[in-house]
Design an enzyme around this catalytic site. Sequence first.
Site, mmCIF file in Angstrom:
data_model
loop_
_atom_site.group_PDB
_atom_site.id
_atom_site.type_symbol
_atom_site.label_atom_id
_atom_site.label_comp_id
_atom_site.label_asym_id
_atom_site.label_seq_id
_atom_site.Cartn_x
_atom_site.Cartn_y
_atom_site.Cartn_z
ATOM 1 N N THR A 153 0.812 -1.213 0.000
ATOM 2 C CA THR A 153 0.000 0.000 0.000
ATOM 3 C C THR A 153 0.846 1.265 0.000
ATOM 4 O OG1 THR A 153 -1.627 1.245 1.332
ATOM 5 C CG2 THR A 153 -0.081 -0.141 2.525
ATOM 6 N N ASP A 154 0.233 2.347 -0.436
ATOM 7 C CA ASP A 154 0.848 3.668 -0.346
ATOM 8 C C ASP A 154 0.935 4.158 1.089
ATOM 9 O OD1 ASP A 154 -1.964 3.639 -0.443
ATOM 10 O OD2 ASP A 154 -2.086 5.719 -1.066
ATOM 11 N N TYR A 213 -2.552 -0.160 9.963
ATOM 12 C CA TYR A 213 -2.640 -0.736 8.618
ATOM 13 C C TYR A 213 -1.306 -0.616 7.887
ATOM 14 C CZ TYR A 213 -4.008 -1.267 3.721
ATOM 15 O OH TYR A 213 -4.081 -1.658 2.396
ATOM 16 N N LYS A 266 1.242 -3.739 6.911
ATOM 17 C CA LYS A 266 1.561 -3.976 5.503
ATOM 18 C C LYS A 266 3.069 -3.897 5.276
ATOM 19 C CE LYS A 266 -1.034 -4.498 2.507
ATOM 20 N NZ LYS A 266 -1.616 -5.766 1.954
ATOM 21 N N TRP A 325 -5.544 3.442 -3.730
ATOM 22 C CA TRP A 325 -6.881 3.904 -4.089
ATOM 23 C C TRP A 325 -7.528 2.998 -5.148
ATOM 24 C CZ3 TRP A 325 -7.272 9.967 -4.324
ATOM 25 C CH2 TRP A 325 -6.627 10.520 -3.203
#
Length: 305
Positions: free
Chosen positions: A40-41, A64, A68, A87
Amino acid sequence: MDGCEGDPDRAQRVNADGVRVVTEAAERVGPGTRVVAVSTDYVFDGTKIGPYVESDPTNPLGVYGRTKLAGEEALDRSRHAVARTSWVCGRVGRNVARTVLRLADEGTAMRFVDDQRGHPTIARDLAGALIRLAEEQASGIWHVTNQGAVSWFEFACEVVRAGGGDPAIVSPIPTSELDPPRPARRPANSVLDSERYAPEQLLPDFRDRAARRLALQHLDVEAQRGGDVLVVLSLCRGLGLRDQRLGGGEVLRRQCGLRLRGRIAHFLAQLQRGRLRFLALLLRHGRGNGEGGGSGEQRGRDGGG
């Protein structure tokens, strides 16, 4: 993401331990087995001026992002790959794009934050990129998103516009005015860029894909429900068709002489080749099949992140 804040142990088991278990299983299968772990970003804190690339230092803000990142570190990146994305939206599952379309069809005013920026990613494009990484036995960290940096407010406006609605139904707000406030902190800047892909290998601007994906999604729903569909075609040359109003899925199939999806796929192919200036699919009835439930609806009305 917000659920991770309330249940960090489960987040650790899924996001970190899960990657480790899958990687260990892959290694037992044989030396040629590769894992592509999706991350994820939100492993970044959003303080950088400009997009993040693969070698930038990480600093997640919440559970989160931390779990990750732990998942990224659970595999041997000299052998396996990590694909960071952001997104994600698509035709199925809960995602912002589907919620926005549903609320726009209902005429519900929406407020989205304009101080968080990122790259929306079309699920089908992401899936293709993940398959290529696996087929090429890529290793290390890769940033995999569609192009087109926007705020959540700008993204919601683009989704409404792509669905044939009026973006004026969406209003911008700062994150501090979200009601209710989100449990998890979001980075203000989570735009991902890549120092590993050549420019021509990057996924296209999400706006190029979104209009086509949303058009297919809506038309599929309308065909199933038998509602009226207005198909507006602007032709440059060669197809010999006129603007026309068609009564429903079965009528469209009879008039075109082809299955519904096949015909629309043909139009989209012509659009990609530049033979159509635009292909707009406007719904007379039908509200799509977006997220359900009170919490999802609240997030859609007052959304972001």
